[in-house]
Design a protein around this motif. Structure first.
Motif, mmCIF file in Angstrom:
data_model
loop_
_atom_site.group_PDB
_atom_site.id
_atom_site.type_symbol
_atom_site.label_atom_id
_atom_site.label_comp_id
_atom_site.label_asym_id
_atom_site.label_seq_id
_atom_site.Cartn_x
_atom_site.Cartn_y
_atom_site.Cartn_z
ATOM 1 N N GLN A 147 0.830 -1.208 0.000
ATOM 2 C CA GLN A 147 0.000 0.000 0.000
ATOM 3 C C GLN A 147 0.862 1.255 0.000
ATOM 4 O O GLN A 147 0.547 2.240 -0.674
ATOM 5 N N LEU A 148 1.954 1.228 0.753
ATOM 6 C CA LEU A 148 2.860 2.376 0.771
ATOM 7 C C LEU A 148 3.427 2.647 -0.619
ATOM 8 O O LEU A 148 3.500 3.790 -1.077
ATOM 9 N N LEU A 149 3.831 1.580 -1.306
ATOM 10 C CA LEU A 149 4.429 1.738 -2.625
ATOM 11 C C LEU A 149 3.402 2.190 -3.654
ATOM 12 O O LEU A 149 3.693 2.999 -4.534
ATOM 13 N N THR A 150 2.200 1.672 -3.544
ATOM 14 C CA THR A 150 1.150 2.113 -4.467
ATOM 15 C C THR A 150 0.848 3.583 -4.234
ATOM 16 O O THR A 150 0.683 4.361 -5.168
ATOM 17 N N PHE A 151 0.794 3.979 -2.954
ATOM 18 C CA PHE A 151 0.574 5.382 -2.616
ATOM 19 C C PHE A 151 1.705 6.258 -3.148
ATOM 20 O O PHE A 151 1.482 7.327 -3.700
ATOM 21 N N ALA A 152 2.946 5.758 -3.027
ATOM 22 C CA ALA A 152 4.107 6.569 -3.372
ATOM 23 C C ALA A 152 4.331 6.660 -4.874
ATOM 24 O O ALA A 152 4.557 7.730 -5.422
ATOM 25 N N LYS A 153 4.262 5.532 -5.553
ATOM 26 C CA LYS A 153 4.619 5.493 -6.963
ATOM 27 C C LYS A 153 3.453 5.119 -7.873
ATOM 28 O O LYS A 153 3.536 5.251 -9.081
ATOM 29 N N GLY A 154 2.365 4.662 -7.256
ATOM 30 C CA GLY A 154 1.226 4.266 -8.072
ATOM 31 C C GLY A 154 1.457 2.943 -8.754
ATOM 32 O O GLY A 154 0.556 2.379 -9.354
ATOM 33 N N GLY A 155 2.676 2.397 -8.639
ATOM 34 C CA GLY A 155 2.956 1.088 -9.202
ATOM 35 C C GLY A 155 2.846 1.037 -10.700
ATOM 36 O O GLY A 155 2.843 -0.044 -11.277
ATOM 37 N N GLN A 156 2.739 2.212 -11.368
ATOM 38 C CA GLN A 156 2.538 2.214 -12.807
ATOM 39 C C GLN A 156 1.488 1.158 -13.159
ATOM 40 O O GLN A 156 1.828 0.037 -13.496
ATOM 41 N N PRO A 157 0.221 1.477 -13.031
ATOM 42 C CA PRO A 157 -0.861 0.500 -13.183
ATOM 43 C C PRO A 157 -0.714 -0.394 -14.404
ATOM 44 O O PRO A 157 -0.352 0.067 -15.483
ATOM 45 N N ILE A 158 -0.966 -1.677 -14.203
ATOM 46 C CA ILE A 158 -0.979 -2.636 -15.312
ATOM 47 C C ILE A 158 -2.378 -2.593 -15.913
ATOM 48 O O ILE A 158 -3.281 -3.310 -15.490
ATOM 49 N N LYS A 159 -2.554 -1.723 -16.875
ATOM 50 C CA LYS A 159 -3.899 -1.456 -17.388
ATOM 51 C C LYS A 159 -4.277 -2.392 -18.530
ATOM 52 O O LYS A 159 -3.436 -2.776 -19.340
ATOM 53 N N LYS A 160 -5.549 -2.721 -18.558
ATOM 54 C CA LYS A 160 -6.115 -3.385 -19.726
ATOM 55 C C LYS A 160 -7.579 -2.983 -19.844
ATOM 56 O O LYS A 160 -8.223 -2.653 -18.850
ATOM 57 N N PRO A 256 -17.624 14.487 9.635
ATOM 58 C CA PRO A 256 -17.717 15.888 10.060
ATOM 59 C C PRO A 256 -17.076 16.825 9.040
ATOM 60 O O PRO A 256 -16.016 16.511 8.475
ATOM 61 N N LYS A 257 -17.707 17.954 8.813
ATOM 62 C CA LYS A 257 -17.228 18.875 7.797
ATOM 63 C C LYS A 257 -15.810 19.362 8.069
ATOM 64 O O LYS A 257 -15.028 19.586 7.144
ATOM 65 N N GLU A 258 -15.478 19.509 9.351
ATOM 66 C CA GLU A 258 -14.153 20.054 9.673
ATOM 67 C C GLU A 258 -13.010 19.116 9.303
ATOM 68 O O GLU A 258 -11.852 19.548 9.224
ATOM 69 N N ILE A 259 -13.282 17.835 9.056
ATOM 70 C CA ILE A 259 -12.207 16.916 8.659
ATOM 71 C C ILE A 259 -12.410 16.366 7.255
ATOM 72 O O ILE A 259 -11.591 15.591 6.771
ATOM 73 N N LEU A 260 -13.488 16.796 6.588
ATOM 74 C CA LEU A 260 -13.799 16.236 5.266
ATOM 75 C C LEU A 260 -12.677 16.466 4.262
ATOM 76 O O LEU A 260 -12.370 15.597 3.445
ATOM 77 N N ASN A 261 -12.032 17.637 4.347
ATOM 78 C CA ASN A 261 -10.967 17.938 3.389
ATOM 79 C C ASN A 261 -9.638 17.297 3.758
ATOM 80 O O ASN A 261 -8.635 17.501 3.073
ATOM 81 N N ARG A 262 -9.620 16.507 4.845
ATOM 82 C CA ARG A 262 -8.368 15.861 5.265
ATOM 83 C C ARG A 262 -8.392 14.343 5.082
ATOM 84 O O ARG A 262 -7.380 13.679 5.322
ATOM 85 N N ILE A 263 -9.520 13.784 4.674
ATOM 86 C CA ILE A 263 -9.636 12.324 4.668
ATOM 87 C C ILE A 263 -8.710 11.655 3.662
ATOM 88 O O ILE A 263 -8.418 10.463 3.782
ATOM 89 N N PHE A 264 -8.242 12.398 2.641
ATOM 90 C CA PHE A 264 -7.319 11.818 1.668
ATOM 91 C C PHE A 264 -5.859 12.085 2.037
ATOM 92 O O PHE A 264 -4.960 11.692 1.295
ATOM 93 N N ASP A 265 -5.628 12.762 3.139
ATOM 94 C CA ASP A 265 -4.252 13.025 3.567
ATOM 95 C C ASP A 265 -3.602 11.735 4.062
ATOM 96 O O ASP A 265 -4.238 10.948 4.774
ATOM 97 N N PRO A 266 -2.337 11.509 3.701
ATOM 98 C CA PRO A 266 -1.653 10.308 4.183
ATOM 99 C C PRO A 266 -1.499 10.312 5.689
ATOM 100 O O PRO A 266 -1.217 11.349 6.303
ATOM 101 N N PHE A 267 -1.721 9.141 6.284
ATOM 102 C CA PHE A 267 -1.565 8.900 7.710
ATOM 103 C C PHE A 267 -2.607 9.629 8.568
ATOM 104 O O PHE A 267 -2.477 9.672 9.783
ATOM 105 N N THR A 281 -3.991 6.228 -0.342
ATOM 106 C CA THR A 281 -3.547 5.295 -1.374
ATOM 107 C C THR A 281 -4.567 5.242 -2.502
ATOM 108 O O THR A 281 -4.207 5.238 -3.692
ATOM 109 N N SER A 282 -5.833 5.224 -2.148
ATOM 110 C CA SER A 282 -6.899 5.186 -3.147
ATOM 111 C C SER A 282 -6.838 6.422 -4.043
ATOM 112 O O SER A 282 -6.974 6.326 -5.268
ATOM 113 N N TYR A 283 -6.628 7.579 -3.426
ATOM 114 C CA TYR A 283 -6.533 8.820 -4.195
ATOM 115 C C TYR A 283 -5.360 8.768 -5.168
ATOM 116 O O TYR A 283 -5.464 9.170 -6.337
ATOM 117 N N SER A 284 -4.234 8.241 -4.690
ATOM 118 C CA SER A 284 -3.044 8.131 -5.531
ATOM 119 C C SER A 284 -3.288 7.193 -6.713
ATOM 120 O O SER A 284 -2.903 7.485 -7.851
#
Length: 452
Positions: A147-160, A256-267, A281-284
């Motif tokens: 998950q860390l590597l996918t978050f960091a580099k995206g793993g260059q998706p193997i697309k089809k 809660p609205k006060e944390i809605l803009n932080r949910i995609f932040d790492p950690f 990771t999902s966002y990445s």
């Protein structure tokens, strides 16, 4: 009507009513500008972020005759700015996370390998069970570094090119199995296909669904839908074109609205046992598919996640199985890795499988040894090269030179970066196959068995 009845404003984060700018100008006689995070509430309850200013209209004597009020809708601009800032934050932390995860995978390979080899020499059932449990723990650690590597580099998706419907059905049903949650599906009949990495998009959907399940401890329904959407230029932060919009909505506690803009932040996590990598990771992953994720939520009513993936009208092409060349079993194998522990474990792995092995630590040395042994009449039967060599020539560069002298020797790549472009398409880089660290002796044997 009084202006305060039609021009209702509040602070975006605190929800507190803000002072009417017209009244402020009438009181002070000066230009007045609203602070940041000002929200205008429309008649239907819709909230829009605005920037506004009010100025007095005065006669020649300086008496106030009226007030001119100017405001602009900044909602879309602020949403775009937040997406840009989030992407920059993810990119910066991703560089750090990627390096840590890569090195950690090398360490895991040593632990993984030695425990696996030790298991073969143990007859005591209690010790065997302990070693097996240790391997399971390492598998979980491997998943986290993945998950860390996918978050960091995206793993260059193997697309089809494929339909997203089977993925949504299978992943959602798996994620809610054994819970009190039901799933309801709603897909467009003529839904476009998309070009995506099945495993990575499945990880995204699973992360969102698991969060939805946890948000409904008493049970409920998750609604999963997919439809075709198209964006014109400047209509959306995404590029112009056709997209598949996947909706995953729950009936949970909401965010809660006060944390809605932080949910995609790492950690960032609101869970005591959470590691805060799921949504970042999902966002990445989605970003590296040239898409995006958006979220809407209201406390007490639930959350809705929207995943946008570029669509294609091309049809699904079923892959054909390549023919695998068979050669004699056994032989000499040349290993390239800059980690002493990896060289040692690879030699033990290969000797355990019936091969003679020689290990070197640099790509240039690998080329020299390969050519020297070939000229001496003792050619290598196979090559296993690590892709990344610190301060030296890596396996992907070394294989290019070796292929000039021997285009047929079976060569395999190994890397601590899972789903790396070379691992995804080894044939394009001169290799026959590859393994992602950490791997077991059984996985190595399965790869070599196709050629020996």
């Amino acid at each position: 009507k009084n202006l305060s009845e039609v021009f209702v404003i509040e602070h975006e984060l605190s929800y507190k009513p803000l002072e009417n700018p017209v009244e402020k100008v009438l009181q002070t006689g000066h230009v007045y500008e609203l602070a940041n995070h000002t929200v205008l509430i429309a008649k239907d309850g819709t909230k829009r972020v605005i920037a506004d200013s009010a100025a007095p209209i005065k006669d020649a004597a300086g008496n106030i005759l009226g007030v001119v009020l100017v405001f602009r809708d900044m909602t879309e601009k602020m949403q775009l700015l937040e997406q840009v800032q989030r992407a920059q934050k993810l990119e910066s932390i991703g560089l750090l996370a990627g390096g840590i995860a890569h090195d950690f995978n090398n360490i895991l390979e040593g632990v993984f390998g030695y425990i696996g080899l030790a298991s073969a020499y143990v007859s005591d059932s209690t010790v065997s069970e302990m070693l097996a449990n240790a391997l399971k723990s390492i598998q979980r650690a491997k998943g986290l570094t993945g998950q860390l590597l996918t978050f960091a580099k995206g793993g260059q998706p193997i697309k089809k090119i494929q339909s997203i419907v089977p993925l949504l059905n299978d992943t959602v049903q798996f994620a809610i199995s054994g819970t009190k949650i039901k799933a309801r599906f709603d897909f467009d009949e003529n839904l476009y296909n998309a070009e995506f990495d099945y495993n990575q998009i499945s990880q995204v959907v699973e992360n969102i669904v698991i969060n939805a399940v946890q948000a409904m401890p008493m049970g409920g329904t998750i609604t999963v839908g997919a439809c075709n959407v198209s964006f014109a230029p400047t209509q959306h932060p995404l590029l112009e074109g056709d997209y598949i919009k996947v909706t995953i909505a729950d009936e949970g506690v909401g965010i809660p609205k006060e944390i809605l803009n932080r949910i995609f932040d790492p950690f960032f996590s609101t869970k005591s046992m959470g590691h805060g990598l799921g949504l970042s990771t999902s966002y990445s992953i989605i970003a590296r598919h040239q898409g995006t994720i958006e979220v809407e939520s209201e406390p007490g009513k639930g959350s809705s996640f929207y995943i946008y993936l570029p669509a294609t009208k091309e049809k699904v092409v079923e892959p054909t199985k390549p023919e695998i060349k068979k050669v004699l079993k056994g032989g000499r194998v040349l290993v390239l890795d800059d980690e002493a522990m990896m060289r040692d474990i690879m030699i033990k792995f290969l000797e355990n499988l019936g091969f003679d092995a020689l290990a070197v630590e640099d790509g240039k040395e690998a080329i020299d040894v390969f050519l020297k042994e070939k000229e001496a009449g003792k050619p290598f039967s196979a090559l296993i090269f690590d892709m990344t060599i610190k301060g030296g020539m890596g396996g992907n560069e070394a294989i290019v030179e070796i292929r000039k002298f021997d285009p047929d020797v079976p060569a395999f790549v190994m890397s601590g970066y899972h789903d790396d472009p070379v691992l995804a398409n080894p044939e394009q880089y001169g290799f026959n196959g590859g393994l992602c660290k950490p791997f077991t002796i059984e996985e190595l044997e399965a790869m070599l068995a196709k050629y020996f």
